[in-house]
Design a protein around this motif. Structure first.
Motif, short mmCIF file in Angstrom:
data_model
loop_
_atom_site.label_atom_id
_atom_site.label_comp_id
_atom_site.label_asym_id
_atom_site.label_seq_id
_atom_site.Cartn_x
_atom_site.Cartn_y
_atom_site.Cartn_z
N SER A 49 5.36 4.64 -5.35
CA SER A 49 5.16 6.12 -4.65
C SER A 49 6.25 6.86 -4.88
CB SER A 49 5.26 5.69 -3.11
OG SER A 49 3.94 5.26 -2.71
N LEU A 106 -5.78 -6.09 -4.97
CA LEU A 106 -7.20 -6.40 -3.94
C LEU A 106 -8.35 -6.34 -4.50
CD1 LEU A 106 -5.44 -5.03 -0.58
CD2 LEU A 106 -5.78 -7.47 -1.46
N PHE A 126 0.93 -1.24 -0.01
CA PHE A 126 -0.18 0.05 -0.12
C PHE A 126 0.78 1.31 0.14
CE2 PHE A 126 -4.21 1.66 2.22
CZ PHE A 126 -4.29 2.62 1.07
N ALA A 127 1.83 1.32 0.85
CA ALA A 127 2.66 2.52 0.97
C ALA A 127 3.66 2.68 -0.21
CB ALA A 127 3.22 2.24 2.57
N TYR A 132 -1.15 -2.25 -4.73
CA TYR A 132 -2.14 -2.65 -3.72
C TYR A 132 -3.56 -2.57 -4.18
CZ TYR A 132 -5.03 -1.71 0.45
OH TYR A 132 -5.74 -1.83 1.60
N ALA A 133 -4.10 -1.40 -4.78
CA ALA A 133 -5.36 -1.02 -5.54
C ALA A 133 -5.82 -2.44 -6.35
CB ALA A 133 -5.50 0.03 -6.07
N LEU A 134 -4.95 -2.42 -7.25
CA LEU A 134 -5.28 -3.53 -8.35
C LEU A 134 -5.22 -5.04 -7.83
CD1 LEU A 134 -5.81 -4.40 -11.18
CD2 LEU A 134 -3.34 -4.32 -11.69
N ALA A 162 -6.26 2.17 -17.52
CA ALA A 162 -6.30 2.93 -16.36
C ALA A 162 -5.60 2.17 -15.18
CB ALA A 162 -7.75 3.41 -16.04
N GLY A 163 -5.37 0.77 -15.57
CA GLY A 163 -4.82 -0.04 -14.40
C GLY A 163 -5.89 -0.80 -13.59
N ASP A 164 -7.07 -0.68 -13.92
CA ASP A 164 -8.21 -1.40 -13.39
C ASP A 164 -8.38 -2.88 -13.87
OD1 ASP A 164 -9.21 0.45 -11.64
OD2 ASP A 164 -10.12 1.67 -13.04
N PRO A 196 1.07 2.16 -4.39
CA PRO A 196 -0.53 2.32 -4.01
C PRO A 196 -1.15 1.67 -5.12
CG PRO A 196 0.70 4.15 -3.67
CD PRO A 196 1.70 3.50 -4.08
N SER A 197 -0.74 1.90 -6.48
CA SER A 197 -1.64 1.34 -7.59
C SER A 197 -1.42 -0.30 -7.90
CB SER A 197 -1.09 1.73 -9.12
OG SER A 197 -0.89 3.09 -9.08
#
Lengths: 340, 462
Positions: free
Chosen positions: A298, A82, A71-72, A78-80, A149-151, A75-76
């Motif tokens: 980051s 999970l 996450f730290a 971590y977001a993708l 978009a990294g989704d 971040p991207s």
């Protein structure tokens, strides 16, 4: 230090925590899985749980820190990770929740049905995480439908493809073997006898699955042979370590056998993370959409802050966790486990 | 993502977080109390303290497991349901989260294992230290989580990257010394201490009423009364300063807490109000003059801005949109929290008075009231978080990112609905089991010395 070096370094830190998680929690997953197999008597199962009772909670924190560090530092990623693996992560969470409370609630009553029920919860919570994390982590390398978009734009079952499934099963069986070897080291009596048999039974399947997995990574992915000599050396050493498990076990060198299974897990996972690098999630739609260490990172400032914190606190953690293992080094007989 | 999925994601976050924070304050509050009992045993050798420590640490451990288990969901669901949020804030927000694991969780879980299984295997002083380290770890964990949350309330030490449009940390000390954190951290920890104290007091009073081990539980009741008095006094004091700070940093939250629609100077404090939830006015409002001005501005005539005036100002500043939180929740959430805080303070004073007069045994009504008090801090904690989080809406990070823009774009309504349903079901079952186990443990009373000796032999044997 330049920004890219820091990002690369933090990829290594994240990998370190994942690897540490399976090196440590791997054996208590294995013990949890073997719980239903190795002993019909409550006393035997009590000894097995007693062997991991003081340490499993600390082991689990490695996962929390792996995710927190992701996450730290990325971040991207971590977001993708999970959101893309949403249903798998949900099931993992349910299994981990049941596992945590089961360890605590099990000893609160003497009723055999109560104890047996929570032991089943421990087993469930020990099978699901290595299986699903294996699938999820392997999917990062073999590709997920990720858009520009990294989704994540796929379906939940997009994770269930042959290579990730092999990754999940291989990791699960490796944890089983790791757990059996751990029990040989930490217990005595009938449980230890059966654990020894389990090692001989599990050794060959674990070795074959690990070999199949690292071969698939090496020949089935671009990253699998992108790092020259390391791409050969890391998986090869991993297989050698696993190969040595049985001879060491037969020679009753239980401590070294545990180092060998743990080393095997570490090197197999490093094969995976090494092949992934410098990507963090491969897009199955097109290469341009791959999420990389550089695109997910980051800021250099944040990575510097995290580096200072890691340099100060990570050795401290290793030190006091290591001390815990020293405190609880005595062998357990098949006696009852204290409640608490 | 369609609106319904956003709503479900919010419900999931709200329900799992409120649930998680039922257990966390009790763990934070009981850990130092158990450590104090262990210390008393260590210093006096009095076996009674050992029995008390064993009794309360069993309750602590049952509760701690639930906090750990439900905390896992917290760490993961930012990425699951709030991926846009995670990308936007991760550079800042992820740091305290990662540090929480590295600094606090490792410490708590490792030393808890040593505390639980290390008695007789570790030197006594070392064993005593382990439970204190657990207590310190739980407070450190609160510090990190509140650093993350305070940044959502009052973002500091960051810049917006012109290319990615994400927040980036520029000053970690600004984040760790955020003025909001400096008050929210002690406020939350003190509220947790109060939760643990009232729990210990209620459980002890229950045992006194039953006449079980009265001499023993008088000791824990006395400790709990003093503990509650100190923590309730301080939590109110810090809360007052926090209220003032929120008035300056998030005036809309203050206005929503008071259901104050029109700017007033001097401002009246509302004691009881009924309004149209979405309308711009109140139907009934019982007020006390000047009090709100004093609370927020520290002067009798200070101006407190109203909801409607702030809405107009925010529309000018941030563009068209609705910037008004859901007032019934903020208004009542605030009142419930504050009301229970003062009630606990008054109750602790009465308790101390009774102890000084030696009347704690004869005044059965106080013991019964102490049992009734046990659930109240849990209500106050939940009300406080509902107020502070819903009072920040429509923002997830105040002034920077709206909640509706923070959600995972790809999360379908079914996956969120299934996970929400799954967590709610699992949590309900676990709540029943945890409550029942606690109740059994309380009914069982303090373990006898013989039992404790047996247990420690068992531990040594293995």
């Amino acid at each position: 230090m330049s920004a890219t070096v820091l990002s690369d370094l933090w990829f290594g830190v994240v990998a370190f925590f994942w690897v540490g998680y399976f090196f440590l929690e791997g054996f208590d997953f294995g013990v949890g899985m073997l719980l239903q197999v190795l002993s019909r008597e409550q006393a035997g199962r009590g000894a097995m749980i007693g062997a991991i009772a003081p340490v499993w909670d600390g082991n689990e924190v490695w996962l929390v820190v792996a995710i927190g560090a992701t996450f730290a530092a990325f971040p991207s990623w971590y977001a993708l990770l999970l959101s893309g693996a949403y249903p798998a992560v949900f099931v993992i969470l349910v299994s981990l929740i049941l596992r945590v409370v089961a360890f605590e609630f099990r000893g609160q009553r003497d009723d055999p049905h109560w104890v047996a029920w929570w032991e089943r919860a421990i087993t469930f919570g020990s099978v699901v995480p290595p299986l699903l994390w294996g699938i999820v982590l392997t999917s990062l390398l073999f590709g997920l439908p990720v858009d520009k978009a990294g989704d994540f734009v796929g379906r939940p079952w997009d994770l269930l493809r042959p290579a990730p499934i092999l990754g999940g099963i291989a990791l699960t069986v490796l944890c089983l073997l790791h757990g059996a070897v751990y029990l040989c080291l930490r217990t005595s009596g009938p449980v230890a006898d059966r654990a020894r048999r389990a090692v001989t039974v599990l050794w060959a399947p674990a070795l074959l699955l690990a070999a199949g997995f690292v071969a698939w990574v090496a020949f089935g992915t671009a990253g699998g042979h992108a790092h020259g000599l390391l791409s050969i050396l890391v998986p090869a050493l991993g297989l050698v370590a696993l190969l040595l498990v049985l001879p060491l076990h037969r020679a009753a060198r239980e401590g070294l056998a545990l180092v060998a299974t743990g080393g095997g897990i570490v090197l197999v996972l490093l094969t995976l993370f090494g092949a992934l690098f410098p990507n963090v999630v491969v897009s199955s739609i097109q290469g341009a959409y791959d999420l990389t260490v550089t695109s997910a990172t980051s800021s250099p400032y944040t990575l510097t802050v995290m580096s200072v914190a890691a340099v100060v606190f990570a050795p401290l953690v290793v030190l006091y966790q290591g001390w815990t293992y020293w405190v609880f080094r005595k062998r357990l007989s098949s006696g009852p486990v204290p409640e608490g | 993502m369609e609106l319904a999925a956003l709503d479900l994601a919010r419900w999931q976050f709200g329900s799992t977080t409120i649930y998680h924070f039922l257990f966390v304050p009790l763990s934070i509050g009981l850990a130092p109390l158990v450590a104090l009992l262990e210390t008393a045993h260590y210093r006096t050798g009095d076996a009674g303290y050992r029995r008390l420590a064993a009794f309360f640490s069993t309750l602590f451990l049952i509760n701690f497991a639930m906090g750990v288990a439900t905390g896992l969901v917290q760490e993961f669901q930012f990425g699951m349901n709030w991926s846009e949020y995670s990308r936007y804030v991760g550079d800042v927000f992820g740091v305290p989260l990662a540090l929480e694991g590295l600094l606090a969780f490792f410490m708590e879980s490792t030393f808890l294992g040593l505390y639980m299984f290390g008695r007789g295997r570790l030197p006594r002083a070392v064993h005593l230290t382990t439970i204190w380290l657990v207590a310190i770890g739980s407070v450190l964990s609160a510090l990190m989580i509140l650093a993350a949350n305070s940044w959502m309330q009052h973002p500091v030490g960051y810049q917006i990257n012109p290319t990615t449009h994400h927040a980036e940390m520029t000053d970690v000390w600004a984040v760790l010394f955020n003025p909001t954190l400096l008050l929210a951290f002690p406020h939350t920890v003190l509220a947790s201490f109060l939760t643990g104290g009232l729990f210990m007091l209620g459980v002890s009073a229950f045992q006194l009423l039953r006449g079980r081990d009265s001499e023993l539980f008088r000791k824990s009741a006395r400790l709990a009364v003093v503990w509650c008095l100190i923590s309730s006094f301080l939590v109110v004091l810090v809360g007052d300063s926090l209220g003032q700070l929120v008035g300056a940093e998030q005036p809309m939250k203050t206005a929503a807490a008071e259901a104050l629609y029109q700017t007033q100077a001097p401002a009246e404090f509302s004691l009881f109000a009924i309004g149209t939830p979405n309308g711009g006015h109140l139907v009934v409002n019982v007020t006390v003059p000047y009090v709100l001005s004093v609370l927020v501005t520290r002067s009798f005539s200070g101006k407190v801005q109203g909801i409607n005036n702030l809405q107009a100002a925010y529309q000018t500043q941030f563009g068209p949109g609705n910037y008004i939180p859901f007032v019934p929740v903020t208004y009542w959430g605030f009142r419930i929290m504050v009301g229970i805080g003062f009630l606990a303070l008054g109750f602790s004073l009465v308790g101390l008075y009774l102890f000084r007069r030696g009347r704690i045994d004869t005044w059965k009504w106080f013991q019964r009231a102490a049992i009734v008090m046990v659930p109240l801090p849990f209500v106050a904690n939940s009300a406080g978080w509902l107020f502070t989080e819903m009072g920040r809406q429509p923002w997830v990070v105040f002034g920077l990112l709206k909640t509706q823009d923070a959600v995972t774009p790809s999360a379908g309504i079914w996956s969120v609905a299934l996970s929400l349903g799954g967590f709610v079901l699992l949590y309900l079952i676990l709540a029943v089991i945890e409550g029942w186990l606690m109740w059994r443990t309380i009914l069982g009373g303090a373990p006898s010395e013989a039992k404790l000796d047996d247990d420690s032999h068992l531990e040594l044997a293995y």
